[in-house]
Motif scaffolding. Structure first.
Motif, PDB file in Angstrom:
ATOM      1  N   LYS A   9      17.631  -2.269  21.596  1.00 40.55           N
ATOM      2  CA  LYS A   9      17.984  -1.668  22.877  1.00 40.55           C
ATOM      3  C   LYS A   9      18.166  -0.194  22.557  1.00 40.55           C
ATOM      4  CE  LYS A   9      20.319  -3.967  25.786  1.00 40.55           C
ATOM      5  NZ  LYS A   9      19.653  -4.249  27.020  1.00 40.55           N
ATOM      6  N   VAL A  10      17.346   0.645  23.156  1.00 45.82           N
ATOM      7  CA  VAL A  10      17.393   2.080  22.900  1.00 45.82           C
ATOM      8  C   VAL A  10      17.737   2.779  24.205  1.00 45.82           C
ATOM      9  CG1 VAL A  10      16.129   4.105  22.086  1.00 45.82           C
ATOM     10  CG2 VAL A  10      15.664   1.864  21.064  1.00 45.82           C
ATOM     11  N   ASN A  11      18.861   3.440  24.204  1.00 42.59           N
ATOM     12  CA  ASN A  11      19.341   4.125  25.405  1.00 42.59           C
ATOM     13  C   ASN A  11      19.374   3.192  26.612  1.00 42.59           C
ATOM     14  OD1 ASN A  11      19.651   6.517  23.943  1.00 42.59           O
ATOM     15  ND2 ASN A  11      17.538   7.102  24.331  1.00 42.59           N
ATOM     16  N   ASP A  73      21.643  -1.877  18.950  1.00 44.68           N
ATOM     17  CA  ASP A  73      21.754  -1.027  20.127  1.00 44.68           C
ATOM     18  C   ASP A  73      21.808   0.418  19.633  1.00 44.68           C
ATOM     19  OD1 ASP A  73      22.323   0.209  22.533  1.00 44.68           O
ATOM     20  OD2 ASP A  73      24.053  -1.052  22.999  1.00 44.68           O
ATOM     21  N   VAL A  74      20.791   1.202  19.993  1.00 42.47           N
ATOM     22  CA  VAL A  74      20.677   2.579  19.520  1.00 42.47           C
ATOM     23  C   VAL A  74      20.822   3.536  20.695  1.00 42.47           C
ATOM     24  CG1 VAL A  74      19.126   4.273  18.449  1.00 42.47           C
ATOM     25  CG2 VAL A  74      19.176   1.922  17.598  1.00 42.47           C
ATOM     26  N   ALA A  75      21.630   4.558  20.486  1.00 39.79           N
ATOM     27  CA  ALA A  75      21.754   5.635  21.468  1.00 39.79           C
ATOM     28  C   ALA A  75      21.288   6.924  20.816  1.00 39.79           C
ATOM     29  CB  ALA A  75      23.198   5.771  21.952  1.00 39.79           C
ATOM     30  N   THR A  76      20.455   7.654  21.541  1.00 40.35           N
ATOM     31  CA  THR A  76      19.974   8.950  21.076  1.00 40.35           C
ATOM     32  C   THR A  76      20.416  10.015  22.071  1.00 40.35           C
ATOM     33  OG1 THR A  76      17.865   8.927  22.278  1.00 40.35           O
ATOM     34  CG2 THR A  76      17.919   7.821  20.106  1.00 40.35           C
ATOM     35  N   VAL A  77      20.264  11.258  21.704  1.00 42.70           N
ATOM     36  CA  VAL A  77      20.675  12.358  22.572  1.00 42.70           C
ATOM     37  C   VAL A  77      19.938  12.299  23.910  1.00 42.70           C
ATOM     38  CG1 VAL A  77      19.021  14.086  21.726  1.00 42.70           C
ATOM     39  CG2 VAL A  77      21.316  14.802  22.511  1.00 42.70           C
TER      40      VAL A  77
END
Length: 168
Positions: A9-11, A73-77
């Motif tokens: 799950k990205v952003n 679960d990845v969050a990027t700028v």
């Protein structure tokens, strides 16, 4: 050479991509998912330019094998803004002139987001510790620390305002 399908799950969006054993999370984000915010700096985990949040914790994505984060679960700028409205940290960096060349900014912002998620009222020393893995060669850190403290204040004020509205 084995290839693995990695699901993340990205952003907030489910993504799948193929990863070889040598594929890092940074390379997958940039080259396969088109998310260019995290930067490749030292490629040794020492500069923090590639910092993203993995399951809420800041990680240097250049050292994380993509195949090991399946289901994460990845969050990027890129995922911080709400439409055209920047996150408090992003806006505070702009307002406080906390960027120069901008190369370190995404990693700094992600480290700050992780700090504020776990500590909404940090001290300057706690901010310094939280960003200690992020190297900036331009600003001298004072504007960065000030911006993070400002973002924390903005969040607290908004939360207090929401609490007051809820009691009316």
């Amino acid at each position: 050479m084995s290839v693995k399908i990695v699901n993340l799950k990205v952003n907030g969006v489910d993504k799948a991509f193929m990863a070889r054993p040598e594929t890092t999370l940074l390379l997958a984000l940039r080259e396969q998912l088109g998310l260019m915010g995290a930067k490749r700096g030292c490629a040794q985990g020492a500069c923090g330019s590639c910092t993203v949040l993995l399951d809420g914790a800041p990680v240097v994505s250049c050292l994380v094998p993509a195949a090991t984060v399946d289901g994460g679960d990845v969050a990027t700028v890129e995922g911080l803004a709400d439409g055209r409205r920047l996150s408090d940290v992003q806006q505070a960096f702009i307002d406080g002139f906390a960027t120069q060349c901008g190369f370190c900014t995404p990693g700094m912002i992600m480290s700050a987001e992780a700090l504020l998620a776990r500590n909404p009222d940090p001290t300057a020393d706690e901010v310094n510790e939280a960003i200690s893995g992020n190297v900036c060669r331009c600003t001298g850190y004072a504007p960065i620390v000030s911006a993070i403290l400002d973002a924390a204040q903005r969040r607290r004020e908004r939360a207090e305002g929401a609490d007051q509205e809820a009691t009316l």
